[in-house]
Enzyme design. Sequence first.
Site, PDB file in Angstrom:
ATOM      1  N   ARG A   1      17.948   1.462  -1.504  1.00 29.36           N
ATOM      2  CA  ARG A   1      17.650   2.491  -2.511  1.00 29.36           C
ATOM      3  C   ARG A   1      18.610   2.397  -3.686  1.00 29.36           C
ATOM      4  O   ARG A   1      18.256   2.773  -4.801  1.00 29.36           O
ATOM      5  CB  ARG A   1      17.641   3.872  -1.874  1.00 29.36           C
ATOM      6  CG  ARG A   1      16.423   3.985  -0.962  1.00 29.36           C
ATOM      7  CD  ARG A   1      16.247   5.360  -0.391  1.00 29.36           C
ATOM      8  NE  ARG A   1      15.194   5.342   0.623  1.00 29.36           N
ATOM      9  CZ  ARG A   1      15.023   6.275   1.534  1.00 29.36           C
ATOM     10  NH1 ARG A   1      15.836   7.328   1.562  1.00 29.36           N
ATOM     11  NH2 ARG A   1      14.051   6.184   2.404  1.00 29.36           N
TER      12      ARG A   1
ATOM     13  N   CYS B   1       4.035   0.122  -3.400  1.00 31.92           N
ATOM     14  CA  CYS B   1       4.569   1.470  -3.245  1.00 31.92           C
ATOM     15  C   CYS B   1       4.870   2.041  -4.626  1.00 31.92           C
ATOM     16  O   CYS B   1       4.862   1.316  -5.626  1.00 31.92           O
ATOM     17  CB  CYS B   1       5.840   1.446  -2.404  1.00 31.92           C
ATOM     18  SG  CYS B   1       6.300   3.089  -1.786  1.00 31.92           S
TER      19      CYS B   1
ATOM     20  N   GLU C   1      -0.237   4.397  14.765  1.00 30.61           N
ATOM     21  CA  GLU C   1      -0.204   3.943  13.361  1.00 30.61           C
ATOM     22  C   GLU C   1      -0.725   2.501  13.261  1.00 30.61           C
ATOM     23  O   GLU C   1      -1.491   2.164  12.360  1.00 30.61           O
ATOM     24  CB  GLU C   1       1.235   3.996  12.812  1.00 30.61           C
ATOM     25  CG  GLU C   1       1.724   5.391  12.443  1.00 30.61           C
ATOM     26  CD  GLU C   1       1.162   5.875  11.107  1.00 30.61           C
ATOM     27  OE1 GLU C   1       0.330   5.184  10.506  1.00 30.61           O
ATOM     28  OE2 GLU C   1       1.562   6.971  10.664  1.00 30.61           O
TER      29      GLU C   1
ATOM     30  N   CYS D   1       7.679   4.321  -5.131  1.00 25.84           N
ATOM     31  CA  CYS D   1       8.994   4.990  -5.224  1.00 25.84           C
ATOM     32  C   CYS D   1       9.927   4.407  -6.276  1.00 25.84           C
ATOM     33  O   CYS D   1      10.727   5.127  -6.857  1.00 25.84           O
ATOM     34  CB  CYS D   1       9.668   5.066  -3.864  1.00 25.84           C
ATOM     35  SG  CYS D   1      10.010   3.479  -3.114  1.00 25.84           S
TER      36      CYS D   1
ATOM     37  N   ARG E   1      12.075  11.550   2.822  1.00 26.45           N
ATOM     38  CA  ARG E   1      10.752  10.975   3.090  1.00 26.45           C
ATOM     39  C   ARG E   1      10.213  11.330   4.475  1.00 26.45           C
ATOM     40  O   ARG E   1       9.302  10.680   4.979  1.00 26.45           O
ATOM     41  CB  ARG E   1      10.837   9.450   2.977  1.00 26.45           C
ATOM     42  CG  ARG E   1      11.347   8.925   1.658  1.00 26.45           C
ATOM     43  CD  ARG E   1      10.786   7.537   1.379  1.00 26.45           C
ATOM     44  NE  ARG E   1      11.592   6.736   0.485  1.00 26.45           N
ATOM     45  CZ  ARG E   1      11.722   6.939  -0.819  1.00 26.45           C
ATOM     46  NH1 ARG E   1      11.109   7.958  -1.393  1.00 26.45           N
ATOM     47  NH2 ARG E   1      12.472   6.122  -1.547  1.00 26.45           N
TER      48      ARG E   1
ATOM     49  N   SER F   1      17.891  -3.474   4.719  1.00 23.20           N
ATOM     50  CA  SER F   1      19.136  -3.623   3.968  1.00 23.20           C
ATOM     51  C   SER F   1      20.368  -3.129   4.720  1.00 23.20           C
ATOM     52  O   SER F   1      21.390  -3.817   4.773  1.00 23.20           O
ATOM     53  CB  SER F   1      19.009  -2.907   2.625  1.00 23.20           C
ATOM     54  OG  SER F   1      18.663  -1.546   2.811  1.00 23.20           O
TER      55      SER F   1
ATOM     56  N   LYS G   1       9.459  -1.348  11.014  1.00 24.50           N
ATOM     57  CA  LYS G   1      10.611  -1.301  10.119  1.00 24.50           C
ATOM     58  C   LYS G   1      11.367   0.001  10.317  1.00 24.50           C
ATOM     59  O   LYS G   1      10.713   1.045  10.349  1.00 24.50           O
ATOM     60  CB  LYS G   1      10.076  -1.397   8.687  1.00 24.50           C
ATOM     61  CG  LYS G   1      11.082  -1.218   7.613  1.00 24.50           C
ATOM     62  CD  LYS G   1      10.404  -1.168   6.270  1.00 24.50           C
ATOM     63  CE  LYS G   1      11.464  -0.823   5.251  1.00 24.50           C
ATOM     64  NZ  LYS G   1      10.910  -0.409   4.005  1.00 24.50           N
TER      65      LYS G   1
ATOM     66  N   LYS H   1       6.674   2.565   9.878  1.00 19.16           N
ATOM     67  CA  LYS H   1       7.862   2.608   9.023  1.00 19.16           C
ATOM     68  C   LYS H   1       8.549   3.940   9.261  1.00 19.16           C
ATOM     69  O   LYS H   1       7.978   5.005   9.004  1.00 19.16           O
ATOM     70  CB  LYS H   1       7.439   2.461   7.562  1.00 19.16           C
ATOM     71  CG  LYS H   1       8.593   2.551   6.590  1.00 19.16           C
ATOM     72  CD  LYS H   1       8.111   2.276   5.175  1.00 19.16           C
ATOM     73  CE  LYS H   1       9.223   2.393   4.178  1.00 19.16           C
ATOM     74  NZ  LYS H   1       8.756   2.135   2.803  1.00 19.16           N
TER      75      LYS H   1
ATOM     76  N   CYS I   1       7.210   8.277  -2.748  1.00 23.18           N
ATOM     77  CA  CYS I   1       6.286   7.148  -2.616  1.00 23.18           C
ATOM     78  C   CYS I   1       4.852   7.502  -2.994  1.00 23.18           C
ATOM     79  O   CYS I   1       3.924   6.727  -2.754  1.00 23.18           O
ATOM     80  CB  CYS I   1       6.331   6.613  -1.190  1.00 23.18           C
ATOM     81  SG  CYS I   1       7.984   6.058  -0.704  1.00 23.18           S
TER      82      CYS I   1
END
Length: 329
Positions: free
Chosen positions: A206, A121, A234, A123, A218, A275, A249, A196, A131
């Site tokens: 982040r 990625c 997807e 980002c 995003r 997280s 995710k 995602k 991203c």
Amino acid sequence: MSKFPNLRLRRMRRTDSIRNLTRETSLSVDDLICPVFVIHGQNVREEITPIPGYYHLSLDQLPREINEIANLGIHAVLLFGLPDYKDPQGSGAYASNGIIQNAIRVAKREAPGLTVVTDVCLCEYTNHGHCGILDDSGVNNDQTLGLLSRIALSHGEAGADIVAPSAMMDGQVGAIRAALDKNNLSDLPIMAYSAKYASSFYDPFRVAADSTPITGDRRSYQMDSGNVREAMREIRLDLEEGADIIMIKPALAYLDVIARARREFEEPLCAYNVSGEYSMVKAAEHLGWIDGNHIALEVLTGIKRAGADIIISYHAKEVAQMLQEAHSV
Ligand code: PBG
């Protein structure tokens, strides 16, 4: 015959050993991938405040972490890097001597048998925190594909075992597969962050990855949390483009998505217990409101029961420790 009082489901719950024999879903250390954050500098081992137990590690500190993880019996890590410079194109992400490329070499040298997965990625590496590449109308999908391919290639060349594109650009899996195949990396698997979602559960990450977008959010590329049929689309597209492992995710607020993907697809399915899901448990544990160990086992068992084969989780280290202790009794 098969009803109360003849039938008593409590019979199967009487002892630990009967419960163990009849348990439908068991966690194994084999299921787990443990995240690791690397940073430039020397002698850096700084705890990431909202992700307790995880550190910003300079490369000289990485062997110690890798060994700890390997000694817990965990077979795979997911590397994230913080570069020493950021620019609009995120060029630090595909530098052959970038932080991740060097970390891959250190990790493979330290533990050749450990599977090193890398996040593909931009980002963490762009000065705007998005991203992909920005143009007047936002993140430019097709221009970003070339950069994502370069990142994946640089990870593969440094020795990564699996690359995991997470930018949510359309066509990213196909572009990366083509680039890898053209460059003698046709054996390198792709774990696609297929579904995602745009999520506030990433907020602690982040902070850890210094990747908050400086403008906007995003939602024009990550999925809307109300959608499950779109998640199946997807996944299907990623598989058609050559994904070897598919991912959903976050995990906990999306267990129905995991369960549905399990029913609809045969391929290996990964869930990312992100997280914020971990931070909430740790915060409540810190306040003495819950038993963090039991909750961690329950959370990961739930994700597996929903249908995940593989779980990326910050609980990996503590759960591996608990599983080790349980086995040595
Ligand atoms: C990179 C990336 C993110 C996460 C993994 N890869 C952040 C994001 O999309 O904002 C989040 C992981 C976590 O919260 O643990 N795009």
